[in-house]
Design a protein around this motif. Structure first.
Motif, mmCIF file in Angstrom:
data_model
loop_
_atom_site.group_PDB
_atom_site.id
_atom_site.type_symbol
_atom_site.label_atom_id
_atom_site.label_comp_id
_atom_site.label_asym_id
_atom_site.label_seq_id
_atom_site.Cartn_x
_atom_site.Cartn_y
_atom_site.Cartn_z
ATOM 1 N N SER A 1 8.559 -6.279 -4.948
ATOM 2 C CA SER A 1 7.681 -5.505 -5.818
ATOM 3 C C SER A 1 7.158 -4.255 -5.113
ATOM 4 N N GLY A 2 7.052 -3.168 -5.866
ATOM 5 C CA GLY A 2 6.456 -1.942 -5.342
ATOM 6 C C GLY A 2 4.941 -2.055 -5.301
ATOM 7 N N ARG A 3 4.295 -0.923 -5.070
ATOM 8 C CA ARG A 3 2.841 -0.913 -4.961
ATOM 9 C C ARG A 3 2.204 -1.472 -6.223
ATOM 10 N N SER A 4 1.141 -2.241 -6.050
ATOM 11 C CA SER A 4 0.447 -2.783 -7.214
ATOM 12 C C SER A 4 -1.044 -2.882 -6.962
ATOM 13 N N LEU A 5 -1.786 -2.414 -7.935
ATOM 14 C CA LEU A 5 -3.229 -2.573 -7.919
ATOM 15 C C LEU A 5 -3.554 -3.925 -8.552
ATOM 16 N N LEU B 1 0.797 -1.219 0.000
ATOM 17 C CA LEU B 1 0.000 0.000 0.000
ATOM 18 C C LEU B 1 0.834 1.276 0.000
ATOM 19 N N PHE B 2 1.924 1.298 0.778
ATOM 20 C CA PHE B 2 2.711 2.530 0.920
ATOM 21 C C PHE B 2 3.945 2.534 0.030
ATOM 22 N N ASP B 3 3.965 1.635 -0.965
ATOM 23 C CA ASP B 3 5.055 1.578 -1.934
ATOM 24 C C ASP B 3 6.423 1.523 -1.236
ATOM 25 N N SER B 4 6.521 0.664 -0.241
ATOM 26 C CA SER B 4 7.780 0.543 0.509
ATOM 27 C C SER B 4 8.844 -0.113 -0.347
ATOM 28 N N GLN B 5 10.077 0.325 -0.140
ATOM 29 C CA GLN B 5 11.192 -0.365 -0.785
ATOM 30 C C GLN B 5 11.789 -1.334 0.223
ATOM 31 N N TYR B 6 11.982 -2.563 -0.193
ATOM 32 C CA TYR B 6 12.472 -3.588 0.734
ATOM 33 C C TYR B 6 13.145 -4.681 -0.068
ATOM 34 N N SER B 7 13.951 -5.492 0.625
ATOM 35 C CA SER B 7 14.564 -6.655 -0.002
ATOM 36 C C SER B 7 14.140 -7.890 0.757
ATOM 37 N N GLU B 8 13.509 -8.804 0.061
ATOM 38 C CA GLU B 8 13.175 -10.081 0.678
ATOM 39 C C GLU B 8 14.470 -10.817 0.951
ATOM 40 N N HIS B 9 14.585 -11.367 2.159
ATOM 41 C CA HIS B 9 15.838 -12.055 2.459
ATOM 42 C C HIS B 9 16.065 -13.245 1.523
#
Ligand SMILES: [Cu+2]
Length: 698
Positions: A686-690, A657-665
């Motif tokens: 992945s970034g935000r997606s509808l 929802l908040f288009d967070s940037q993150y790395s899946e371990h």
């Protein structure tokens, strides 16, 4: 489409907790299984069924759905190359079947793990063992997953009725679309349907740009049918899979194609109290991958690579179960024969050919016996399984343009015996007890895994490692022993009033755990042909698969509470640890602790869900696999569903929802020199997606 996410709508369970329906499930060994229903249709809910209808988020890869379960996670090696991680392991340590059929993946790097062949729009449900699977499931070291495809069921009368179940869905982030489903007819004697699916998407976007080589393309079509007459049922199915160019950012190559044919025949009958089933299956997978078509091609034409692989698997089984004075008795025999090969080439140099996995033949035949006695309200299950394994490789050949050193490795390989056999003994003991609202369960098992063909026969050091994606070069080891896991798990399913909580603790000791360790005692000093060849491939410190000792332990649970008729809370907590026992190191690619909390608001025909998922940082990393720590993050998803008529389900929502940037371990490191992720950097999520989805059924 109505593939939906964990956790659960177990609220219905609460209402049913004290009914005979739920108790009868807990009284059977179904208590050791979790069923994820992947459909928008409301089904009768049993206590071990996880009805996803309240948390509907479509997934591209069904492995991502299984990865939401307590104890599980997704290993993301590419849009259609996801592997299920469960209680600290992944890959072939988890047994995976499709409609009960076992088969070997096509690629040595598992670009096509078994669930690659189960497009979400065609999946009816997924059966996931809670801990060690039953012995009839076949060999499995730690976990077991069976994906069940949709089918048209037999009807109650002789009147022929039409039936269809079609889904169309789309996502904004990568412009992806998925359409597919089944359509057919059935009466009380015959059933038949056609199935198809078509999925494709562009590169995934993350807040800082695009992940190159993350597009995908997959089509599946087929036919299936069945007949029942008297006490016998027959069924037959055929499917063709065609995966087109699909990216694998953490690998050195992308999927060029996967062409596969599956066929299965089944028969079931009962003779009085005795039930007999038999099945035969065939899977033929041809796969090509390269490092130049989907991703930027190497500047040097000599570095173009294209690898072609083949895997053909035949399976057969006969199973019997019957009630006896001592309890339900089960026995069975199953066998598997697989032919596999892989050959590396360069389209710019026809003489550059290396048969890296030449004419591999893998055979296995197993049998099991099991008895389920009970004493008062205590239930027991005791069983044993024996498998004979045989693995053989042909002679490796190399083309005239191959340098002398790799050619000499092929010669050395051809001089070795290239043959292995072993007999493994698995044992399983379970006890469970229904006591009021509490269902206690305990399971002790000893399970084995034969080394896969890469671990044993890869004579050429390459990055192919059944999807480890750690950037290391690996070489096989013909002296490998099989892995043996001893697992103790204990848990309780507590259902009371308006709530439930289902915690489990487990510990697994694995002897002869197969792990890459430095090739010789002088890593970094290039004093062997393997190290020289590996160095030519860009890694001066290759690893060789070897038997070490490992320990896994952890805790997982799901829970929920229904505040009132409309509002419910639920969640899950997963903590997995894995360590080497022979040296001071962690096991590779362990998901960090994860806490999911969800809230759902449900009216008669529509509902809204809000979900948060906290992923802890992971600093317990494997030094042996050069693994890099990741930091923690929290993601929020919002989804809604509307079922205006029983035949029509609409889903819509926003992921991240908040288009967070993150790395899946578990996401691996980027190996594509394009897009907005640096080479060797951890791949972002992945970034935000509808998303939107429509499902019609009848
Ligand atoms: Cu591949």
């Amino acid at each position: 489409m109505s593939v939906q996410k964990f956790p659960t709508r177990l609220s219905v369970v609460i209402a049913m907790a004290l009914t005979n329906v739920s108790l009868s499930i807990y009284a059977s060994d179904g208590v050791f299984e979790e069923v994820i229903v992947v459909t928008g249709k409301r089904l009768p809910v049993f206590s071990n069924l996880t009805d996803m209808a309240d948390q509907p988020i479509p997934v591209t890869d069904i492995a991502a759905l299984v990865g939401q379960m307590p104890g599980a996670a997704l290993i993301n090696n590419g849009g259609l190359s996801g592997q299920v991680a469960y209680r600290g392991v992944f890959g072939s340590r988890i047994g995976t079947t499709l409609n009960g059929q076992r088969f070997e993946s096509g690629g040595p790097n598992m670009m096509d793990p078994p669930l690659h062949y189960a497009p979400p729009v065609l999946v009816e449900k997924i059966e996931v063992s809670r801990g060690t699977p039953g012995l009839e499931f076949g060999p499995a070291l730690v976990g077991g997953v069976n994906a069940v495809l949709k089918q048209v069921p037999f009807q109650a009368t002789s009147k022929v009725e039409g039936h269809y179940d079609l889904t169309a869905s789309g996502r904004g982030n990568n412009g992806s679309q998925a359409v597919g489903g089944i359509a057919g007819m059935a009466n009380d004697r015959y059933r038949g349907h056609m199935l198809f699916s078509d999925e494709h998407g562009q590169n995934t976007e993350f807040p800082a740009g695009t992940i190159a080589s993350s597009a995908f393309d997959r089509q599946v079509y087929g036919l299936a049918g069945g007949m029942q007459s008297g006490s016998s049922t027959y069924d037959v199915e055929f499917r063709h899979h065609a995966t087109g160019p699909t990216g694998n950012p953490p690998f050195g190559m992308d999927i060029e194609y996967v062409d596969a044919d599956f066929a299965r025949l089944g028969w079931a009958s009962n003779f009085g109290d005795i039930n007999v089933t038999a099945s035969a299956g065939y899977a033929d997978i041809a796969h090509g991958m390269n490092n130049f078509a989907l991703r930027p091609a190497p500047a040097n034409p000599a570095l173009y690579r294209r690898t072609l692989t083949d895997a053909t698997t035949w399976v057969g089984s006969v199973k019997i179960d019957m009630p006896t004075a001592a309890g339900l008795f089960k026995a069975g025999l199953d066998t598997q024969l697989a032919d596999k090969s892989a050959s590396i080439g360069n389209p710019n140099s026809p003489g550059f050919v290396l048969q890296s996995l030449p004419a591999i033949v893998l055979k296995r035949t197993g049998m099991y016996l099991q008895i389920q006695p009970s004493l008062n309200d205590w239930r027991f299950l005791l069983g044993v399984r024996v498998d004979g394994h045989n693995a053989e490789a042909g002679r490796a050949s190399t083309g005239p343009a191959v340098p002398a050193m790799p050619a000499s490795l092929a010669l050395a390989f051809n001089g070795a015996s290239r043959q292995w056999q072993a007999t493994t003994v698995d044992a399983l003991a379970r006890v469970w007890r229904v006591q009021g609202d509490a269902n206690w369960r305990l399971s002790l098992s000893r399970r084995n895994r034969a080394p896969d063909y890469v671990e044993r026969f890869a004579w050429l050091p390459t990055a192919a490692s059944a999807g480890l994606a750690d950037g290391n070069t690996y070489v096989g080891n013909q002296n490998l022993n099989y892995e043996t896991a001893t697992t103790l798990d204990a848990g309780v399913d507590l259902l009371w009033g308006n709530g439930y909580v289902r915690p489990t603790v487990y510990i697994t000791g694995i002897s002869n755990y197969i792990q890459g360790i430095p090739f010789d005692t002088t890593p970094g000093i290039i004093d062997s042909v393997v190290e020289q060849v590996s160095n030519m491939n860009g890694d001066s410190t290759p690893l060789q698969f070897n038997n070490v000792d490992a320990r896994l332990y952890g805790f997982d649970m799901d829970f929920g509470y229904q505040l009132n008729r409309s509002l419910g809370l639920n969640g899950s907590l997963t903590v997995n640890r894995g360590e080497r026992r022979d040296i001071d190191d962690q096991l590779y690619r362990l998901a960090p602790p994860r806490l999911m909390l969800g809230m759902n608001y449900q009216r008669r025909s529509w509902g809204i869900n809000f979900k948060s998922t906290y992923h802890h940082r992971q600093s317990r990393v494997s030094e042996s696999n050069s693994e890099i720590p990741t930091s923690g993050y929290t993601l929020f998803d919002l989804s809604s569903h509307w079922q205006p008529t029983p035949d029509l389900t609409l889903l819509a929502g926003i992921e991240n929802l908040f288009d967070s940037q993150y790395s899946e371990h578990l996401g691996g490191y980027n190996r594509v020199a394009a897009g907005d992720v640096g080479l060797g950097e951890r791949l972002p999520g992945s970034g935000r997606s509808l998303f939107l989805s429509v499902q019609v059924t009848r």
